[in-house]
Design a protein around this motif. Sequence first.
Motif, PDB file in Angstrom:
ATOM      1  N   ASP A 306       0.851  -1.204   0.000  1.00 59.20           N
ATOM      2  CA  ASP A 306       0.000   0.000   0.000  1.00 59.20           C
ATOM      3  C   ASP A 306       0.880   1.245   0.000  1.00 59.20           C
ATOM      4  O   ASP A 306       0.616   2.211  -0.710  1.00 59.20           O
ATOM      5  CB  ASP A 306      -0.892   0.030   1.249  1.00 59.20           C
ATOM      6  CG  ASP A 306      -2.095  -0.889   1.091  1.00 59.20           C
ATOM      7  OD1 ASP A 306      -2.484  -1.156  -0.059  1.00 59.20           O
ATOM      8  OD2 ASP A 306      -2.636  -1.344   2.116  1.00 59.20           O
ATOM      9  N   GLN A 310       1.029   4.137  -2.557  1.00 62.92           N
ATOM     10  CA  GLN A 310       0.802   5.519  -2.117  1.00 62.92           C
ATOM     11  C   GLN A 310       1.924   6.442  -2.568  1.00 62.92           C
ATOM     12  O   GLN A 310       1.695   7.559  -3.007  1.00 62.92           O
ATOM     13  CB  GLN A 310       0.745   5.570  -0.581  1.00 62.92           C
ATOM     14  CG  GLN A 310      -0.592   5.172   0.000  1.00 62.92           C
ATOM     15  CD  GLN A 310      -1.660   6.186  -0.353  1.00 62.92           C
ATOM     16  OE1 GLN A 310      -1.421   7.388  -0.251  1.00 62.92           O
ATOM     17  NE2 GLN A 310      -2.811   5.721  -0.791  1.00 62.92           N
ATOM     18  N   GLU A 311       3.177   5.935  -2.426  1.00 63.69           N
ATOM     19  CA  GLU A 311       4.339   6.774  -2.734  1.00 63.69           C
ATOM     20  C   GLU A 311       4.339   7.229  -4.180  1.00 63.69           C
ATOM     21  O   GLU A 311       4.655   8.364  -4.490  1.00 63.69           O
ATOM     22  CB  GLU A 311       5.625   5.982  -2.453  1.00 63.69           C
ATOM     23  CG  GLU A 311       6.104   6.161  -1.038  1.00 63.69           C
ATOM     24  CD  GLU A 311       7.228   5.183  -0.710  1.00 63.69           C
ATOM     25  OE1 GLU A 311       7.533   5.093   0.466  1.00 63.69           O
ATOM     26  OE2 GLU A 311       7.759   4.521  -1.629  1.00 63.69           O
ATOM     27  N   THR A 312       3.964   6.296  -5.063  1.00 64.54           N
ATOM     28  CA  THR A 312       4.019   6.669  -6.478  1.00 64.54           C
ATOM     29  C   THR A 312       2.683   7.236  -6.944  1.00 64.54           C
ATOM     30  O   THR A 312       2.639   8.064  -7.821  1.00 64.54           O
ATOM     31  CB  THR A 312       4.383   5.449  -7.339  1.00 64.54           C
ATOM     32  OG1 THR A 312       3.625   4.346  -6.882  1.00 64.54           O
ATOM     33  CG2 THR A 312       5.843   5.139  -7.250  1.00 64.54           C
ATOM     34  N   ARG A 313       1.603   6.744  -6.305  1.00 68.03           N
ATOM     35  CA  ARG A 313       0.250   7.199  -6.645  1.00 68.03           C
ATOM     36  C   ARG A 313       0.009   7.217  -8.153  1.00 68.03           C
ATOM     37  O   ARG A 313      -0.441   8.209  -8.738  1.00 68.03           O
ATOM     38  CB  ARG A 313       0.002   8.623  -6.127  1.00 68.03           C
ATOM     39  CG  ARG A 313      -0.177   8.701  -4.646  1.00 68.03           C
ATOM     40  CD  ARG A 313      -0.254  10.165  -4.264  1.00 68.03           C
ATOM     41  NE  ARG A 313      -0.159  10.315  -2.835  1.00 68.03           N
ATOM     42  CZ  ARG A 313      -1.184  10.273  -2.007  1.00 68.03           C
ATOM     43  NH1 ARG A 313      -2.388  10.102  -2.464  1.00 68.03           N
ATOM     44  NH2 ARG A 313      -1.012  10.410  -0.715  1.00 68.03           N
ATOM     45  N   SER A 399       2.702  11.033 -12.321  1.00 68.07           N
ATOM     46  CA  SER A 399       1.959   9.854 -11.853  1.00 68.07           C
ATOM     47  C   SER A 399       0.530   9.800 -12.409  1.00 68.07           C
ATOM     48  O   SER A 399      -0.066   8.737 -12.464  1.00 68.07           O
ATOM     49  CB  SER A 399       1.931   9.819 -10.333  1.00 68.07           C
ATOM     50  OG  SER A 399       1.394  11.027  -9.865  1.00 68.07           O
ATOM     51  N   SER A 400       0.023  10.950 -12.852  1.00 62.23           N
ATOM     52  CA  SER A 400      -1.369  10.948 -13.340  1.00 62.23           C
ATOM     53  C   SER A 400      -1.487  10.361 -14.754  1.00 62.23           C
ATOM     54  O   SER A 400      -2.556   9.934 -15.160  1.00 62.23           O
ATOM     55  CB  SER A 400      -1.929  12.372 -13.325  1.00 62.23           C
ATOM     56  OG  SER A 400      -1.298  13.128 -14.341  1.00 62.23           O
TER      57      SER A 400
END
Length: 541
Positions: A306, A310-313, A399-400
């Motif tokens: 997780d 989360q870190e890379t999202r 990341s998006s």
Amino acid sequence: MTIVDLITQEAGGERRRILMAACVAGATSMFVLIGANVVASAPKLSGLPAAGLFALVVVGHYLSAKYVYYRTATVVESALHRIKISIVDKLEKADIQGVERIGTAEIYDGITENLSVVSNYGPLISAFLQAALILAFAVLYIAWISLPTFIAVTFLLTIGYVTYRGRAKELERYLQRLGDARVAFFEKLTDLLKGFKEVKLSRRRGRDICTDIERSSEVLRGFNLKSGEMNSDNFIFASSNLYALLGVIVLVIPQHIDVESSALVSIVAAILFLWGPMTVLITGAPAYIRSNVALSRARTLEEKLDKAIQETRIALDVEDAWKGGFGAIAGRGIEFEYVSDDGDGAFRIGPLDVDIAEGEIVFIVGGNGSGKSTALKVLTGLYPPTGGELLVGGIRVDSSNVAAYREKISAIYSDFHLFAKLYGLLDVDPAAVHRLIAQMDLQQKTSFENKGFTNRNLSTGQRKRLAMIVALLEDRPICVFDEWAADQDPEFRAYFYEEILPALKQRGKTVIAVTHDDRFFHCADRVITMEYGRIRSVERA
Ligand SMILES: Nc1ncnc2c1ncn2[C@@H]1O[C@H](COP(=O)(O)OP(=O)(O)OP(=O)(O)O)[C@@H](O)[C@H]1O
């Protein structure tokens, strides 16, 4: 989360039914004891109706106990299945750096060893529950026969429980350390298996690694022995407790309190009857702790994944920002630094300023360790830059949208993997695969059946040709090759540079290839030379 929480959550609406059935199983056990005691003290009560009732109680016990065991096992298995799927799902979502940091040994240990501990011991919780209920019923039965005996029993059981609680914490700590030791053992074993050829060439190397594995196994043995010792200590203490209890009931209580001998016989029978459930509780307690620790280790793995997510999202289901063509790939002051384990400075690349036009063939060259493969992973969005920015068609890759960008790339990294099936291309036209197999001159070696290559046990160069088939089938606009030609024979090396690359260019593909083949530098549009993580020169070929 404990195994009880897991079962309670997973059972949902069924948990009441399971609990009720466990109560029935416990109560019917007690009925057997009480019935036997009553009939033994009043033989005239025996006869067909009593035998019928007895048989009914036994059948009731059989059915309810079976239901509890079967349903608990089913609930545990479906919860474990969910956890497995969730870990695999998180693995798919996590990014390369996060997974590299966790390491394969811990991931295997979490998903196999720990979950099989829960699978083995989890269903025992039903026996544990029934034993606890029988114990409770038996204690109530004793209270009904004689209050002083009940007080003595409760006192000794309380001592037993308090001692167990103290030891349980210690056992838990041991089991956690045992888990860490097991991961270390797996890591060394993996090292031995991956380096098996090298080990076969050097007996000294083999001895050294085996000594290291033996040491690791010795540590495991110590922890296992210690936790086993704690289990048997608990068991011996608890059975001695029961012996003491029997002594108190038979030798001490009658000296001070008036107890009828028939009542005493019933109490002794009840205590002896308790032996079975007590054994289940005593032996089941370490199994319970073991499954809780195993479950918590599997949960810890999930939490680490997780955190990695989360870190890379990284958003996975994103709209493709490059639908109408992606344009040039541009690095603006790109930097990347590996995370160092020991706090010392890790290798870093950059700042890199680079422009790769759409449809261009670019070679990245440079000495060993100059950062070519690292740069390739940053340019393909596998490693997020720690500084600067990557622009593709003028759009900043972050990341998006990086997931959509990666979908534009077919890559053969130097540590490529050939899957058993053509995952991601399962609907491919077999004729196209056969054509490419012939083009790569592998028709004598392998074929395509059941959505996979029939033989993957080939030479490194031939395996790379299979990887090329996959890359060509993917037919993506950006092709990335990390020293693909290094393992090819001269004909195929020339074929790669003089046939495959121009054909890709003709089809409008952008090609980025890491190479050492200076004889073929002329096949590129531009050659970027790297040195110590930076670009030394960019030359037109
Ligand atoms: N997974 C990793 N974690 C930490 N550091 C790494 C990792 N992979 C590579 N490195 C570091 O990055 C440096 C550059 O490695 P890279 O593979 O990018 O070089 P390269 O130019 O492709 O070398 P070669 O020509 O030998 O393939 C290495 O010297 C090493 O210190």
